[in-house]
Design an enzyme around this catalytic site. Structure first.
Site, PDB file in Angstrom:
ATOM      1  CD  GLU A  28       2.370  17.667 -41.098  1.00  0.00           C
ATOM      2  OE1 GLU A  28       1.408  18.434 -40.922  1.00  0.00           O
ATOM      3  OE2 GLU A  28       2.350  16.736 -41.934  1.00  0.00           O
ATOM      4  CB  SER A  84       5.162  13.627 -45.758  1.00  0.00           C
ATOM      5  OG  SER A  84       4.737  12.372 -46.249  1.00  0.00           O
ATOM      6  CD  GLU A  85      -0.162  15.174 -43.536  1.00  0.00           C
ATOM      7  OE1 GLU A  85       0.147  14.989 -44.730  1.00  0.00           O
ATOM      8  OE2 GLU A  85      -0.157  16.308 -43.017  1.00  0.00           O
ATOM      9  CD  GLN A 139       0.019  21.162 -38.140  1.00  0.00           C
ATOM     10  OE1 GLN A 139      -0.196  21.686 -39.231  1.00  0.00           O
ATOM     11  NE2 GLN A 139       1.193  21.212 -37.550  1.00  0.00           N
ATOM     12  CG  PHE A 140      -6.070  20.424 -38.375  1.00  0.00           C
ATOM     13  CD1 PHE A 140      -7.078  21.038 -37.633  1.00  0.00           C
ATOM     14  CD2 PHE A 140      -4.894  21.123 -38.598  1.00  0.00           C
ATOM     15  CE1 PHE A 140      -6.913  22.322 -37.130  1.00  0.00           C
ATOM     16  CE2 PHE A 140      -4.719  22.402 -38.084  1.00  0.00           C
ATOM     17  CZ  PHE A 140      -5.735  23.002 -37.350  1.00  0.00           C
ATOM     18  CB  ALA A 141      -9.148  14.486 -37.774  1.00  0.00           C
ATOM     19  CG  ASP A 142     -10.042  18.296 -41.162  1.00  0.00           C
ATOM     20  OD1 ASP A 142     -11.167  18.562 -41.562  1.00  0.00           O
ATOM     21  OD2 ASP A 142      -9.715  18.421 -39.965  1.00  0.00           O
ATOM     22  N   PRO A 164      -3.662  12.160 -46.639  1.00  0.00           N
ATOM     23  CG  PRO A 164      -2.430  14.092 -46.992  1.00  0.00           C
ATOM     24  CD  PRO A 164      -3.619  13.569 -46.244  1.00  0.00           C
ATOM     25  CG  HIS A 180      -8.423  23.711 -40.692  1.00  0.00           C
ATOM     26  ND1 HIS A 180      -8.528  24.341 -41.907  1.00  0.00           N
ATOM     27  CD2 HIS A 180      -7.097  23.538 -40.472  1.00  0.00           C
ATOM     28  CE1 HIS A 180      -7.320  24.549 -42.401  1.00  0.00           C
ATOM     29  NE2 HIS A 180      -6.434  24.077 -41.550  1.00  0.00           N
TER      30      HIS A 180
HETATM   31  C1  LIG Z   1      -2.012  17.683 -45.704  1.00  0.00           C
HETATM   32  C2  LIG Z   1      -1.812  18.792 -44.731  1.00  0.00           C
HETATM   33  N1  LIG Z   1      -1.087  18.572 -43.621  1.00  0.00           N
HETATM   34  C3  LIG Z   1      -0.920  19.557 -42.710  1.00  0.00           C
HETATM   35  C4  LIG Z   1      -1.463  20.783 -42.897  1.00  0.00           C
HETATM   36  C5  LIG Z   1      -1.296  21.876 -41.853  1.00  0.00           C
HETATM   37  N2  LIG Z   1      -0.441  22.942 -42.385  1.00  0.00           N
HETATM   38  C6  LIG Z   1      -0.975  24.066 -42.899  1.00  0.00           C
HETATM   39  S1  LIG Z   1       0.172  25.064 -43.535  1.00  0.00           S
HETATM   40  C7  LIG Z   1       1.434  24.042 -43.129  1.00  0.00           C
HETATM   41  C8  LIG Z   1       2.824  24.404 -43.506  1.00  0.00           C
HETATM   42  C9  LIG Z   1       2.993  24.558 -44.986  1.00  0.00           C
HETATM   43  O1  LIG Z   1       4.263  24.985 -45.297  1.00  0.00           O
HETATM   44  P1  LIG Z   1       4.713  25.285 -46.774  1.00  0.00           P
HETATM   45  O2  LIG Z   1       4.218  24.236 -47.712  1.00  0.00           O
HETATM   46  O3  LIG Z   1       6.178  25.502 -46.751  1.00  0.00           O
HETATM   47  O4  LIG Z   1       3.977  26.643 -47.148  1.00  0.00           O
HETATM   48  P2  LIG Z   1       4.094  28.061 -46.396  1.00  0.00           P
HETATM   49  O5  LIG Z   1       2.955  28.132 -45.422  1.00  0.00           O
HETATM   50  O6  LIG Z   1       5.412  28.117 -45.729  1.00  0.00           O
HETATM   51  O7  LIG Z   1       3.962  29.099 -47.432  1.00  0.00           O
HETATM   52  C10 LIG Z   1       0.930  22.917 -42.471  1.00  0.00           C
HETATM   53  C11 LIG Z   1       1.754  21.832 -41.930  1.00  0.00           C
HETATM   54  C12 LIG Z   1      -2.226  20.973 -44.064  1.00  0.00           C
HETATM   55  N3  LIG Z   1      -2.816  22.156 -44.325  1.00  0.00           N
HETATM   56  N4  LIG Z   1      -2.380  19.971 -44.960  1.00  0.00           N
END
Ligand SMILES: Cc1ncc(C[n+]2csc(CCOP(=O)(O)OP(=O)(O)O)c2C)c(N)n1
Lengths: 374, 344
Positions: B49, B79-80, B102-105, B109, B149
């Site tokens: 991502e 999607s992890e 993106q984060f180990a947390d 998924p 995080h």
């Molecule tokens: C499972 C997971 N993977 C990665 C992230 C890191 N992350 C935080 S926000 C984001 C983008 C989310 O986009 P979207 O669902 O379109 O919502 P928006 O922020 O655009 O409103 C990502 C990849 C996360 N929070 N959770």
């Protein structure tokens, strides 16, 4: 009767403020003004929170500027405190519009003692029991299967409540999203899934996110209707969400609503340079031109009830004042101390945590004993 | 495995004229090692991502898409499970994927793909199919990220046979371990302690070198106590050792560098010499990987011990936001554990 699966987003008001189909009766100038006030206050809240970030008084913030019509419109289809909401982290405008007190929102962002989540979550991840507004999780799409379960429980219990679950466009790629919609569909549970499609998941555009033309058509696969709405048209969002909510309450099973909108700011403060890295200034300018607040103002003007510059300025000023006051109040309650770490992990404190708490108490009070960090 | 002397331009540190070493930080080490490995082996692809145009949320992949093109460096859907699962499929088909979570947390998924597919395909198929791949992910706390995080989930993965689990704490090790990870034949979970990304600076040689898994680093030698850790806590171990040195205590500091496999010999010989061990990690304590290390110490060199093995870990609570500094084992808590062992 509103049709699902329309090729174009459903719209009631054009960008220049003129209705493109008859305005439903309930949209009186008074109501429109009330909603305009909510939208404007939410936008100013964004502005103030960014100032707080710059001042180092909070550490994270995800703006919803540009998405006010989607969140305020959706809020108005929810019977607050009766229906249940599983929101995502960009939903503070939804929260404000549902009547979550600004003080609560700010306390959470500041992690003060007045924060009902006790400073445990990072900023902008609030929960509000009175509004059945369930605690926000950072983990994308992880709220979707629980929302399905919440709706299944409502059906099981025979209550006439609705479950609303929101997410961004990026979330629709996660397995949890598909699992949740499939489950709700199979169970015919009273759930309204709302995609706040702001077209970017951090730096990933909707075009890279999915080869699917739109998000709402995915509803077909899960046996539910999918509605496509202009998410910057307050009237359209309210009409469609209101209609869909009624349908679900009438026992027709779950539905998916896609609100096509745009996040005009950065993803979060961790991403303050969106234009530099992944999107063009032109694209942002184009969407600034479709501003949802301006559209309501133009509609009001069209209806002969314009919002005067003075009124607008007064609203902005009072919001800033209110934020400032609430911030000072929240900060005055201080920050939760180390004890909060051990509370709410379980319903009661198991032995190993009791030992760890005792260890930390000794450490923090400078009386470290003989025992280890058991 | 052919070594190459090829150099790649980097943002950090001009090389020393004589030795060719440069001083860079940990995140630069990650970025340039990925670039070098992509240069060396056209089968290496990088995805996750926001790794492309954005360069990753921590900028660990900055500039790589520009340099290698969107065919080899690309953003994925959010999607992890897809990221990890696709990496397995690509690896089985002959590529060398480096996947960023993106984060180990957010490995959650993708967990099933990691433990059911990546970890087991070699065993399941009797070695007919294998998944040589690297999952890189920032982990650990200290950055005011709240629980989603800041977590340190390495123990989940050390508990899964078939995975190798690594965590560097210096730029030198980040380069050497990442090279081993990319060139190896097994799936590797490569945890990057995010609070050291810019804080950990150090020299890296100009030549191609690897750090083999299962070889701990002795950061300083000592005779009174073995202080053992890995990843984000290492600077705190050093600080604790300094504080104890000022009191006349000679501490041996060991950085495990890889958890699976881990360097039993080095740890055991150190404890045999010093008679005392304190183990440090920031992950919650129950089922913490260091529990395994403690067990092996008491099993194999019990007679050398003059004190029970001490352990400093995170608390068994979700990682908190406001109190994150209290949660982390800092130098004081480490010193206190050492003093307990010394006074036993
Ligand atoms: C499972 C997971 N993977 C990665 C992230 C890191 N992350 C935080 S926000 C984001 C983008 C989310 O986009 P979207 O669902 O379109 O919502 P928006 O922020 O655009 O409103 C990502 C990849 C996360 N929070 N959770």
């Amino acid at each position: 009767m509103i049709q699902p699966f329309t090729p174009e987003p459903i719209r009631f008001v054009a960008e220049d403020g003129t209705p493109v189909q008859p305005l439903p009766e309930r949209f009186t100038p008074d109501l429109l003004r009330e909603l305009h006030t909510l939208m404007l206050r939410a936008r100013e809240f964004d502005r103030k929170l960014i100032t707080l970030l710059r001042q180092g008084r909070t550490t994270f913030y995800a703006q919803s500027s540009g998405m006010e019509a989607t969140q305020v419109g959706l809020a108005r289809s929810i019977r607050v405190g009766h229906d249940w909401v599983w929101p995502y982290y960009r939903d503070h405008t939804l929260g404000l519009a549902m009547g979550v007190p600004m003080a609560e929102l700010l306390s959470q962002c500041l992690g003060t003692n007045s924060d009902s989540s006790r400073g445990r979550q990072m900023p902008h991840h609030f929960a509000a029991q009175a509004q059945n507004f369930v605690s926000i999780s950072s983990s994308i799409a992880s709220q979707v299967p629980p929302a399905a379960g919440n709706a299944m429980a409502q059906k099981y219990l025979g209550v006439d409540e609705l479950t609303v679950c929101t997410f961004g466009d990026g979330a629709t790629s996660e397995g949890d999203w598909h699992a949740g919609l499939n489950m709700a569909g199979a169970a015919k549970a009273p759930a309204m899934f709302v995609c706040e499609n702001n077209q970017w998941a951090i730096s990933t555009s909707i075009r890279e996110q999915t080869a699917s033309e739109t998000i709402h058509i995915k509803a077909k696969a899960y046996g539910m209707p999918g509605y496509y709405v202009d998410g910057n048209d307050l009237v359209a969002v309210m009409e469609v969400c209101g209609y869909v909510a009624d349908q679900i309450r009438a026992g027709h099973g779950p539905a998916l609503v896609e609100c096509l909108t745009y996040r005009v700011g950065s993803h979060s403060n961790a991403d303050a340079d969106a234009e530099k890295h992944y999107r063009t200034r032109e694209e942002v300018e184009e969407w600034l031109g479709r501003d949802p607040i301006t559209r309501v103002e133009k509609l009001l003007e069209h209806l002969g009830h314009p919002v005067s510059a003075e009124e607008r300025a007064a609203l902005i000023a009072s919001t800033h004042r209110e934020v400032d006051e609430q911030v000072l109040k929240a900060e005055a309650t201080g920050q939760p101390d180390w004890r909060i770490m051990f509370e709410d992990v379980y319903a009661d404190l198991p032995g190993h945590l009791r030992d760890q708490e005792a260890f930390l108490r000794a450490e923090q009070t400078g009386q470290a004993g003989q025992g280890g960090q058991a | 495995m052919t070594a190459t002397q090829e150099r790649t331009p980097t943002q950090g540190g001009a090389p020393d004229a004589e030795t060719g070493t440069r001083t860079i930080n940990l995140i630069q080490a990650v970025t340039e090692t990925i670039a070098e490995e992509m240069e060396r082996d056209s089968r290496v692809v990088l995805f996750g991502e926001d790794v492309g145009a954005r360069g990753g949320v921590f900028m660990a992949t900055a500039g790589l898409q520009e340099r290698f093109g969107p065919r080899r460096v690309f953003d994925t859907p959010l999607s992890e499970a897809s990221i990890v699962g696709a990496a397995v499929g690509m690896a089985v088909r002959g590529l060398r994927p480096i996947a960023e979570i993106q984060f180990a947390d957010y490995m959650g998924p993708g967990f099933d793909q990691i433990i059911s597919q990546a970890a087991k395909i070699r065993y399941r198929s009797g070695g007919q199919f294998t998944a040589p791949m690297v999952i890189r992910t920032p982990s650990g706390g200290g950055v005011k990220g709240g629980h989603h995080h800041s977590q340190s989930p390495e123990s989940y993965y050390t508990h899964t046979p078939g995975l190798k689990v690594v965590m560097p704490s210096t730029p030198y090790d980040a380069k050497g371990l990442l090279r081993s990870a990319v060139r190896g034949e097994d799936p590797v979970i490569f945890f990057e302690p995010k609070r050291l990304y810019r804080a950990a600076k150090g020299e890296v040689p100009a030549h191609d070198y690897v750090v083999r898994f299962g070889e701990a680093a002795v950061r300083r030698e000592g005779t009174d106590l073995s202080l053992i850790g890995y990843g984000g806590v290492m600077p705190d171990l050093e600080k604790a050792a300094d504080a104890l040195a000022a009191e006349g205590v000679s501490v041996e500091v060991i950085d495990l560098r890889s958890l699976v496999p881990w360097d039993k010999d080095r740890v055991l010989s150190s404890v045999e010499k010093t008679g005392r061990a304190v183990l440090v990690s920031e992950a919650p304590r129950i089922s913490n990987f260091m529990g395994e290390v403690a067990y092996v110490i008491q099993e194999q060199v019990f007679d050398s011990l003059t004190a029970p093995v001490g352990q400093v870990a995170g608390f068994d609570t979700p990682y908190p936001y406001v109190q994150d500094k209290v949660y982390l084992p800092g130098p004081n808590r480490i010193v206190a554990a050492c003093v307990r062992a010394l006074n036993y």
